[in-house]
Design an enzyme around this catalytic site. Structure first.
Site, short mmCIF file in Angstrom:
data_model
loop_
_atom_site.label_atom_id
_atom_site.label_comp_id
_atom_site.label_asym_id
_atom_site.label_seq_id
_atom_site.Cartn_x
_atom_site.Cartn_y
_atom_site.Cartn_z
N GLU A 244 0.82 -1.20 0.00
CA GLU A 244 0.00 0.00 0.00
C GLU A 244 0.86 1.26 0.00
O GLU A 244 0.54 2.25 -0.66
CB GLU A 244 -0.94 0.01 1.21
CG GLU A 244 -1.96 -1.10 1.21
CD GLU A 244 -3.00 -0.98 0.12
OE1 GLU A 244 -3.05 0.08 -0.55
OE2 GLU A 244 -3.77 -1.93 -0.08
N ARG A 248 0.62 3.78 -3.23
CA ARG A 248 -0.04 5.07 -2.95
C ARG A 248 0.96 6.19 -2.75
O ARG A 248 0.89 7.23 -3.41
CB ARG A 248 -0.92 4.94 -1.70
CG ARG A 248 -2.05 3.95 -1.86
CD ARG A 248 -3.01 4.12 -0.72
NE ARG A 248 -3.94 3.02 -0.62
CZ ARG A 248 -5.20 3.14 -0.23
NH1 ARG A 248 -5.68 4.32 0.09
NH2 ARG A 248 -5.99 2.10 -0.13
N ASP A 388 -5.49 -10.16 -7.56
CA ASP A 388 -5.79 -9.29 -8.70
C ASP A 388 -4.59 -8.67 -9.42
O ASP A 388 -4.34 -8.92 -10.60
CB ASP A 388 -6.78 -8.20 -8.27
CG ASP A 388 -6.35 -7.46 -7.01
OD1 ASP A 388 -5.31 -7.80 -6.42
OD2 ASP A 388 -7.08 -6.54 -6.59
N GLU A 562 -12.54 0.06 -9.69
CA GLU A 562 -12.21 -0.90 -10.74
C GLU A 562 -13.15 -0.87 -11.94
O GLU A 562 -12.71 -1.01 -13.09
CB GLU A 562 -12.14 -2.32 -10.15
CG GLU A 562 -10.95 -2.57 -9.26
CD GLU A 562 -11.08 -1.95 -7.88
OE1 GLU A 562 -10.05 -1.70 -7.23
OE2 GLU A 562 -12.24 -1.68 -7.45
#
Length: 694
Positions: A244, A248, A388, A562
């Site tokens: 993360e 980010r 994913d 998404e």
């Protein structure tokens, strides 16, 4: 992911807010005239807004996103389990929001806000939900946006893009006023939280930097840059999630560094300050590289920022998420290219070699991997949470380095073939294409479940088929063939399935997870390619809706990006305007059901199957970084971030395509050969000759 970083949202004026204020200022002495003027102004405004949905949890660096525990979270926990596992024309309203500074009288502000809220249905009979979100029951003003009013044949996409920009401003200014510097923002309670002490990490600020640039919000960008220059400090005894923080924070800083050179007016006034974003990204990367110092080279799930010491996951038997370990490469490789520092490239690349050397069947990897041993944990395969972005970054690594690393194209093609063979099925009656899961491995049973996260896949398939070119351009290439045609059809069908997960609910918003009814035995894509039988008619009792199942524990909407992400890719690649229209419909529903009535932003909601939906009081950083950005790009001209010149990381941060050979970087590993069954063929080691005893 850890926590989000909210800004003190000043009652951010949308275009509707600005019109309201302008009218009210002229009639401040007569409230009835002010209301009538406000009503007329709102009737003339074509306004729309959306919401973000991805927040990090700093108390626990390990992702808590499994569907079997989602129902236990209300949105009020101390640490929310939100994990990602995810120059053209500018808007014309450069001065939006300045009126609050110059005309901030309490009476005028109250009149403006009250008039706007009243007309939007937030006061009076049945207009308010009581917990802070507009119910959407309006009879004017934003009715063209909120009620799905009849659309005119000639659509003004620039105006719709500006609506998105105003939605962003509303969100940003609420954060600026009520949560500035916080890593987590609660727009209903107008509060926030640091995920690291002291002073937090500016999680939301950094994640939104490039959106500010793309929307040409120079005033807001200057404020954000000042905070980064004076307050962003990583010297904290805090463990942060490796993935993360990379996608980010590091991704946001690197993207801002890139965009300030290609978008006009984005560079700082003082030339020596141009490297601020790169310097901060490098400092952060040097701390994060400690996570890669595991025995296998697979990064630990988290790292302590101050010391750079990696730590194993606090859950899942200490295993890392496979998706998280393999979704660091775009950022690390671009930083290596900028700095010439090979260690960034080598550490990120080593992960791909270790993962691939496990010899996953048909390119489909289990969702956990041990950082100490470098081997998979369990056999569960899915393209939702924890799986994913492994697949997303295969094709994007190939594109990022100008197609100089065909190894990743090979891995992508193998994985997509595996998806077609093992995971694609059809819903029972309407034949929606469903990308299902195999919780017990590829030989186990099929679970007809799609996380919202899976909806990155339609756009990624289309991107891979054309390499970012438009379909009309790609079809002229000698490399175009039957396989590419088939993949575009598959992308279209999956896109329709994702849109169905929105339209099936009364709110028009998708649940976090949607299940599907299948035939018995299931009809599989590998056996027959079937077109869907529904055009997604909106009737409440439409037959196609019986194929979709929303379970109570899965009914929340976190404003995830998404689906609009894939709509953006599908529009850019196919040029089919239906994808823009679907995006506008989604945007309208986000506005209608998630805007916070106190003007402080938008919030995720707990149940999309009821109107009005109960709120969660969260505004995720990816609402600003991804969801609103993708809406903005969807409605923008196609020369803004051309897909053959940039790749967007899994947090929607654009990074440039570059020539790795200029810095003498290349793929430093080779795949172990596979046999006809896909099994690894390892070289036999010759036994060492033993010396005769003397």
């Amino acid at each position: 992911m850890y926590s989000r970083d909210p800004f003190n949202l000043r009652k951010a004026p949308s275009s509707a807010f600005a019109l309201l204020q302008s009218t009210a200022a002229k009639t401040v002495g007569t409230s009835s005239h002010a209301f009538d003027s406000a009503k007329k102004a709102l009737q003339d405004a074509d306004m729309a807004f959306s919401i973000p949905h991805n927040v990090p949890n700093f108390e626990n660096a390990q992702r808590r996103f499994e569907d079997n525990v989602w129902g236990k979270f209300t949105g009020n926990e101390k640490g929310l389990p939100m994990y990602k596992d995810k120059p053209a024309q500018y808007g014309s309203r450069k001065g939006a929001g300045r009126w609050l500074k110059g005309k901030s009288g309490a009476g005028l502000l109250a009149l403006v806000v009250f008039g706007c809220l009243y007309w939007l249905g937030w006061s009076g009979s049945g207009g308010t939900q009581g917990d802070g979100v507009a119910s959407g029951k309006t009879s004017g003003g934003w009715s063209s946006v909120i009620s799905g009013a009849k659309k005119t044949p000639a659509v003004d996409w620039e105006k719709r893009r500006d609506n998105v920009r105003e939605a962003f401003l509303l969100s940003w200014k609420g954060y600026e006023e009520h949560g500035w510097g916080y890593d987590e923002y609660h727009p209903i309670s107008k509060s926030g939280r640091y995920m690291a002490q002291p002073n937090g990490l500016g999680w939301i600020i950094v994640d939104a930097l490039d959106t500010l640039m793309l929307m040409n919000l120079t005033k807001e960008l200057k404020h954000a840059r000042e905070w980064i220059s004076t307050s962003l400090d990583y010297d904290k005894e805090q463990d942060v999630n490796t993935f993360e923080t990379t996608i980010r924070m590091m991704g946001g800083l690197l993207s801002a560094h890139y965009l300030q050179d290609v978008l006009p007016g984005m560079k700082p006034e003082i030339a020596k300050e141009e490297d601020l974003y790169l310097e901060k990204a490098t400092d952060l990367a040097d701390r994060l590289t400690g996570a890669y110092d595991s025995p296998s080279g697979v990064p630990w799930a988290s790292v302590i920022l101050k010391t750079g010491k990696g730590e194993a996951s606090h859950a899942d038997g200490g295993a890392s998420s496979t998706a998280e370990a393999t979704t660091l490469q775009l950022e690390m490789k671009y930083l290596a290219y900028l700095t010439g520092e090979a260690s960034y490239w080598e550490k990120a690349e080593k992960v791909m070699e270790v993962v691939d050397n496990n010899g996953a069947k048909d390119g489909l990897v289990p969702i956990f991997i041990y950082a100490d041993k470098g081997t998979f944990r369990g056999e569960e395969v899915r393209l939702g949470s924890r799986g994913d972005s492994y697949y997303e970054y295969l094709i994007k690594q190939y594109l990022q380095t100008g197609k100089q690393e065909p190894i990743y194209l090979d891995m992508w093609n193998e994985s997509l073939a595996g998806v077609k063979k093992h995971l694609l099925t059809y819903s029972r009656d309407s034949h929606f294409t469903v990308l299902a899961e195999r919780p017990s491995g590829l030989t186990g049973s099929l679970r007809p479940k799609m996380d919202h996260l899976v909806c990155f896949m339609p756009g990624t398939i289309a991107l891979a088929a054309t390499d970012g070119l438009s379909l009309s351009e790609a079809e002229k290439l000698p490399t175009w063939g039957k396989q590419q045609d088939e993949d575009i059809v598959l992308a279209r069908e999956l896109m329709k399935t994702c849109m169905a997960t929105y339209r099936v609910n009364p709110t028009g918003l998708a649940a976090e997870i949607t299940h599907f009814e299948l035939s018995d035995p299931p009809k599989m894509y590998r056996q027959e390619i079937l077109p869907s039988l529904s055009e997604l008619d909106r009737a409440e009792d439409a037959d196609w809706k019986t194929d979709l199942i929303i379970k109570p524990a899965d009914a929340h909407n976190l404003q995830r990006p998404e689906t609009v992400e894939s709509l953006f890719y599908m529009w850019r690649i196919t040029g089919d305007e239906i994808y823009r229209e679907w995006g506008w419909e989604m945007f309208e529903n986000f506005v209608k059901h998630t805007i916070v009535e106190n003007g402080a932003g938008f919030t995720s909601v707990n149940d999309v199957t009821v109107v009005p939906p109960p709120t969660r009081d969260n505004m995720e950083s990816f609402w600003l970084a991804e969801t609103l950005k993708y809406f903005y790009l969807l409605f923008s001209p196609n020369d803004l971030l051309p897909l053959d010149q940039v790749v967007l990381n899994t947090e929607a941060h654009p990074l440039p395509v570059f020539d790795a050979s200029k810095k003498r970087f290349k793929t430093g590993w080779k795949r172990i050969p596979r046999d006809a069954k896909g099994e690894l063929v390892r070289e036999k080691k010759e036994p060492k000759e033993t010396q005769p005893a003397t």
